[in-house]
Motif scaffolding. Structure first.
Motif, PDB file in Angstrom:
ATOM      1  N   HIS A 333      -2.135  28.924 -26.611  1.00  0.00           N
ATOM      2  CA  HIS A 333      -0.847  28.242 -26.755  1.00  0.00           C
ATOM      3  C   HIS A 333       0.251  29.262 -26.485  1.00  0.00           C
ATOM      4  O   HIS A 333       0.056  30.470 -26.638  1.00  0.00           O
ATOM      5  N   GLY A 334       1.413  28.779 -26.076  1.00  0.00           N
ATOM      6  CA  GLY A 334       2.559  29.667 -25.916  1.00  0.00           C
ATOM      7  C   GLY A 334       2.487  30.478 -24.638  1.00  0.00           C
ATOM      8  O   GLY A 334       1.846  30.105 -23.657  1.00  0.00           O
ATOM      9  N   MET A 335       3.145  31.639 -24.653  1.00  0.00           N
ATOM     10  CA  MET A 335       3.276  32.415 -23.423  1.00  0.00           C
ATOM     11  C   MET A 335       1.946  33.007 -22.962  1.00  0.00           C
ATOM     12  O   MET A 335       1.810  33.414 -21.808  1.00  0.00           O
ATOM     13  N   HIS A 336       0.949  33.050 -23.847  1.00  0.00           N
ATOM     14  CA  HIS A 336      -0.363  33.550 -23.448  1.00  0.00           C
ATOM     15  C   HIS A 336      -1.336  32.408 -23.142  1.00  0.00           C
ATOM     16  O   HIS A 336      -2.545  32.641 -23.051  1.00  0.00           O
ATOM     17  N   TYR A 337      -0.822  31.208 -22.966  1.00  0.00           N
ATOM     18  CA  TYR A 337      -1.671  30.078 -22.593  1.00  0.00           C
ATOM     19  C   TYR A 337      -2.445  30.436 -21.331  1.00  0.00           C
ATOM     20  O   TYR A 337      -1.902  31.027 -20.391  1.00  0.00           O
ATOM     21  N   CYS A 338      -3.715  30.090 -21.299  1.00  0.00           N
ATOM     22  CA  CYS A 338      -4.616  30.518 -20.223  1.00  0.00           C
ATOM     23  C   CYS A 338      -4.066  30.168 -18.842  1.00  0.00           C
ATOM     24  O   CYS A 338      -3.807  28.994 -18.538  1.00  0.00           O
ATOM     25  N   LEU A 339      -3.916  31.199 -17.996  1.00  0.00           N
ATOM     26  CA  LEU A 339      -3.428  30.991 -16.640  1.00  0.00           C
ATOM     27  C   LEU A 339      -4.358  30.092 -15.837  1.00  0.00           C
ATOM     28  O   LEU A 339      -3.914  29.319 -14.988  1.00  0.00           O
ATOM     29  N   GLY A 340      -5.641  30.202 -16.066  1.00  0.00           N
ATOM     30  CA  GLY A 340      -6.610  29.455 -15.280  1.00  0.00           C
ATOM     31  C   GLY A 340      -6.997  28.121 -15.869  1.00  0.00           C
ATOM     32  O   GLY A 340      -8.020  27.552 -15.467  1.00  0.00           O
ATOM     33  N   ALA A 341      -6.199  27.573 -16.787  1.00  0.00           N
ATOM     34  CA  ALA A 341      -6.565  26.316 -17.443  1.00  0.00           C
ATOM     35  C   ALA A 341      -6.740  25.176 -16.441  1.00  0.00           C
ATOM     36  O   ALA A 341      -7.703  24.408 -16.513  1.00  0.00           O
ATOM     37  N   ALA A 342      -5.827  25.045 -15.484  1.00  0.00           N
ATOM     38  CA  ALA A 342      -5.921  23.956 -14.502  1.00  0.00           C
ATOM     39  C   ALA A 342      -7.163  24.115 -13.639  1.00  0.00           C
ATOM     40  O   ALA A 342      -7.848  23.133 -13.317  1.00  0.00           O
ATOM     41  N   LEU A 343      -7.477  25.363 -13.273  1.00  0.00           N
ATOM     42  CA  LEU A 343      -8.670  25.616 -12.471  1.00  0.00           C
ATOM     43  C   LEU A 343      -9.936  25.292 -13.269  1.00  0.00           C
ATOM     44  O   LEU A 343     -10.865  24.663 -12.753  1.00  0.00           O
ATOM     45  N   ALA A 344      -9.976  25.721 -14.527  1.00  0.00           N
ATOM     46  CA  ALA A 344     -11.143  25.430 -15.370  1.00  0.00           C
ATOM     47  C   ALA A 344     -11.328  23.928 -15.549  1.00  0.00           C
ATOM     48  O   ALA A 344     -12.462  23.411 -15.466  1.00  0.00           O
ATOM     49  N   ARG A 345     -10.243  23.195 -15.780  1.00  0.00           N
ATOM     50  CA  ARG A 345     -10.340  21.739 -15.925  1.00  0.00           C
ATOM     51  C   ARG A 345     -10.897  21.102 -14.652  1.00  0.00           C
ATOM     52  O   ARG A 345     -11.743  20.199 -14.709  1.00  0.00           O
ATOM     53  N   ALA A 346     -10.419  21.567 -13.496  1.00  0.00           N
ATOM     54  CA  ALA A 346     -10.906  21.009 -12.232  1.00  0.00           C
ATOM     55  C   ALA A 346     -12.402  21.250 -12.077  1.00  0.00           C
ATOM     56  O   ALA A 346     -13.157  20.337 -11.692  1.00  0.00           O
ATOM     57  N   GLU A 347     -12.854  22.463 -12.368  1.00  0.00           N
ATOM     58  CA  GLU A 347     -14.273  22.777 -12.245  1.00  0.00           C
ATOM     59  C   GLU A 347     -15.105  21.925 -13.193  1.00  0.00           C
ATOM     60  O   GLU A 347     -16.159  21.384 -12.814  1.00  0.00           O
ATOM     61  N   LEU A 348     -14.649  21.804 -14.435  1.00  0.00           N
ATOM     62  CA  LEU A 348     -15.412  21.048 -15.428  1.00  0.00           C
ATOM     63  C   LEU A 348     -15.468  19.567 -15.070  1.00  0.00           C
ATOM     64  O   LEU A 348     -16.528  18.935 -15.167  1.00  0.00           O
ATOM     65  N   GLN A 349     -14.362  18.987 -14.665  1.00  0.00           N
ATOM     66  CA  GLN A 349     -14.354  17.568 -14.305  1.00  0.00           C
ATOM     67  C   GLN A 349     -15.276  17.289 -13.127  1.00  0.00           C
ATOM     68  O   GLN A 349     -16.027  16.311 -13.120  1.00  0.00           O
ATOM     69  N   ILE A 350     -15.251  18.177 -12.131  1.00  0.00           N
ATOM     70  CA  ILE A 350     -16.098  17.972 -10.952  1.00  0.00           C
ATOM     71  C   ILE A 350     -17.571  18.133 -11.307  1.00  0.00           C
ATOM     72  O   ILE A 350     -18.414  17.313 -10.926  1.00  0.00           O
ATOM     73  N   VAL A 351     -17.916  19.182 -12.045  1.00  0.00           N
ATOM     74  CA  VAL A 351     -19.332  19.440 -12.313  1.00  0.00           C
ATOM     75  C   VAL A 351     -19.930  18.358 -13.210  1.00  0.00           C
ATOM     76  O   VAL A 351     -21.071  17.914 -12.979  1.00  0.00           O
ATOM     77  N   PHE A 352     -19.199  17.867 -14.213  1.00  0.00           N
ATOM     78  CA  PHE A 352     -19.757  16.826 -15.071  1.00  0.00           C
ATOM     79  C   PHE A 352     -19.866  15.495 -14.324  1.00  0.00           C
ATOM     80  O   PHE A 352     -20.851  14.762 -14.493  1.00  0.00           O
ATOM     81  N   THR A 353     -18.881  15.186 -13.502  1.00  0.00           N
ATOM     82  CA  THR A 353     -18.948  13.944 -12.716  1.00  0.00           C
ATOM     83  C   THR A 353     -20.162  13.944 -11.797  1.00  0.00           C
ATOM     84  O   THR A 353     -20.933  12.980 -11.739  1.00  0.00           O
ATOM     85  N   GLU A 354     -20.362  15.054 -11.074  1.00  0.00           N
ATOM     86  CA  GLU A 354     -21.461  15.128 -10.118  1.00  0.00           C
ATOM     87  C   GLU A 354     -22.830  15.214 -10.809  1.00  0.00           C
ATOM     88  O   GLU A 354     -23.808  14.626 -10.357  1.00  0.00           O
ATOM     89  N   LEU A 355     -22.891  15.962 -11.906  1.00  0.00           N
ATOM     90  CA  LEU A 355     -24.159  16.102 -12.617  1.00  0.00           C
ATOM     91  C   LEU A 355     -24.631  14.755 -13.155  1.00  0.00           C
ATOM     92  O   LEU A 355     -25.811  14.390 -13.017  1.00  0.00           O
ATOM     93  N   LEU A 356     -23.729  13.983 -13.744  1.00  0.00           N
ATOM     94  CA  LEU A 356     -24.102  12.682 -14.297  1.00  0.00           C
ATOM     95  C   LEU A 356     -24.374  11.660 -13.206  1.00  0.00           C
ATOM     96  O   LEU A 356     -25.210  10.767 -13.371  1.00  0.00           O
ATOM     97  N   ARG A 357     -23.672  11.793 -12.083  1.00  0.00           N
ATOM     98  CA  ARG A 357     -23.907  10.862 -10.975  1.00  0.00           C
ATOM     99  C   ARG A 357     -25.304  11.055 -10.403  1.00  0.00           C
ATOM    100  O   ARG A 357     -26.015  10.088 -10.126  1.00  0.00           O
ATOM    101  N   ARG A 358     -25.713  12.319 -10.255  1.00  0.00           N
ATOM    102  CA  ARG A 358     -27.012  12.607  -9.661  1.00  0.00           C
ATOM    103  C   ARG A 358     -28.165  12.475 -10.655  1.00  0.00           C
ATOM    104  O   ARG A 358     -29.263  12.066 -10.291  1.00  0.00           O
ATOM    105  N   PHE A 359     -27.918  12.874 -11.897  1.00  0.00           N
ATOM    106  CA  PHE A 359     -29.009  12.940 -12.890  1.00  0.00           C
ATOM    107  C   PHE A 359     -28.602  12.205 -14.171  1.00  0.00           C
ATOM    108  O   PHE A 359     -28.408  12.820 -15.220  1.00  0.00           O
ATOM    109  N   PRO A 360     -28.475  10.878 -14.113  1.00  0.00           N
ATOM    110  CA  PRO A 360     -28.028  10.137 -15.309  1.00  0.00           C
ATOM    111  C   PRO A 360     -29.013  10.214 -16.463  1.00  0.00           C
ATOM    112  O   PRO A 360     -28.637   9.999 -17.612  1.00  0.00           O
TER     113      PRO A 360
END
Length: 389
Positions: A333-360
């Protein structure tokens, strides 16, 4: 209330031990690894204050109670590069350095990276055997390939980076020492390459800034590599484990991929990549949570507890993937909020979507031997063996 923090973080029943720390007052006395008495902050609003109030410093040199000169296990010659990380800086140095590096993590740049993240994820999923360790075969290689491409590390060198990055979290001092030396030496060499032959990558952009000196460039590169990489590794494997332990909620995501974004936020709240935050240090006495914290006091925010504060989250100990809350403390939180938060969210959303799509029907390969968490402040699994149907 005096809390033995190391016992909680190393307990075989880690979650149960940490849940006990959530009880009681939001500000309490705890014992650090070396036996030093510190202040532990467990309430959500109180943690937000610690992370945003300028009376709390991130710079270890501004306190006298804790001696960090030899607790990292890092070789002496590379220790300054890691000690100068963004997370250990206060303004004005932090402001200057963050401004220079933040351009590499803008929303627009992350959006441009998404097709490449999707492609890398697909390649890794294609290569998975019928029984796979998702930690080593998916969670580790995905973020390291993404951050290496962002920084401008050539493809032929990325396997070395992956070994070094993983070695940095080893409990073996020889492995950690060799990995830290390898990373620092390689980044210094790569800086010289980018000076001679700049590209479109983030490291070339940092090298082009006249106001940055070489040690600062190396430290920033290490900060981006280790902070972003380890966080995403932990969240991929930890998120999969949560889905395996909650099959009803996994079924909902399988039939409604649009719900994955909200699910990622709940994964981050419920079991973020770090149970505790980095130390802050009081520059003067501070009243917080009905307690006067003296000056020169090491203060540790317990993210695990803040993310389960019933004053902020209804039914905080329940995993609810439809909670739809992004105000958790997983990225600080605050000025030390993770710089890579948007990148991490993108990676997580993509990997969970694809993993569940392929291997439900993804399942634990050995349900009789549940995965275990590594001891320490990070929330990371050793292995996660799954069966892919």
């Amino acid at each position: 209330m005096d809390v033995d923090l190391i016992s909680a973080l190393t307990s075989p029943e880690r979650d149960t031990a940490l849940e006990r720390l959530c009880a009681g007052p939001p500000v309490k006395t705890a014992t650090y690894f070396d036996g030093t008495a510190i202040t532990l902050v467990t309430g959500y609003e109180e943690i937000v204050t610690v992370l945003s109030d300028p009376r709390f410093s991130n710079d270890p040199s501004k306190q006298t109670k804790l001696d960090f000169s030899d607790v990292t296990g890092l070789p002496e010659e590379v220790r300054p590069y890691f000690a100068a990380a963004l997370g250990a800086q206060d303004p004005p140095d932090h402001t200057r350095l963050r401004r220079l590096v933040s351009k590499g993590f803008t929303f627009r740049r992350v959006e441009r990276l998404k097709p490449r993240i999707q492609q890398i994820t697909g390649e890794l999923l294609d290569a998975l055997p019928r029984e796979a360790d998702l930690v080593t075969e998916l969670a580790y290689p995905l973020p390291i390939r993404v951050i290496c491409e962002l920084l401008g590390v050539p493809l032929e060198d990325q396997d070395r980076w992956r070994r070094w990055a993983r070695g940095m979290s080893s409990l073996d001092p020889e492995i950690m020492g060799a990995s830290s030396r390898g990373l620092v030496a390689y980044i210094r060499e790569l800086v010289e390459v980018k000076r001679a032959e700049p590209g479109e990558d983030l490291l070339s952009a940092l090298v082009a800034h006249d106001e940055l000196i070489e040690p600062e460039i190396v430290s920033l590169s290490l900060s981006m590599l280790l902070a972003g990489h380890e966080t995403t590794v932990a969240m991929i494997s930890g998120g999969v484990l949560m889905l395996l332990n909650h099959p009803d909620q996994r079924e909902r995501l399988t039939t409604d991929p649009e719900a994955v974004a909200d699910a990622v936020e709940e994964f981050l709240r419920f079991n973020g990549a770090a149970d505790v935050g980095v130390f802050r240090y009081t520059l003067e006495p501070v009243e917080l949570g009905g307690v006067t914290i003296p000056a020169d006091e090491p203060v540790m925010p317990l993210y695990f507890a803040g993310n389960r504060d019933p004053r902020n989250y209804p039914q905080p100990f329940e995993l609810r993937l439809d909670r739809g809350r992004a105000d958790h403390l997983a990225f600080g939180h605050g000025m030390h909020y993770c710089l890579g938060a948007a990148l991490a969210r993108a990676e997580l959303q993509i990997v969970f979507t694809e993993l569940l799509r392929r291997f439900p029907d993804l399942a634990l390969a050995h349900p009789e031997a549940p995965p275990t968490w590594k001891p320490g402040p990070s929330r990371a699994l050793d292995t996660l063996h799954v069966r892919l149907r």
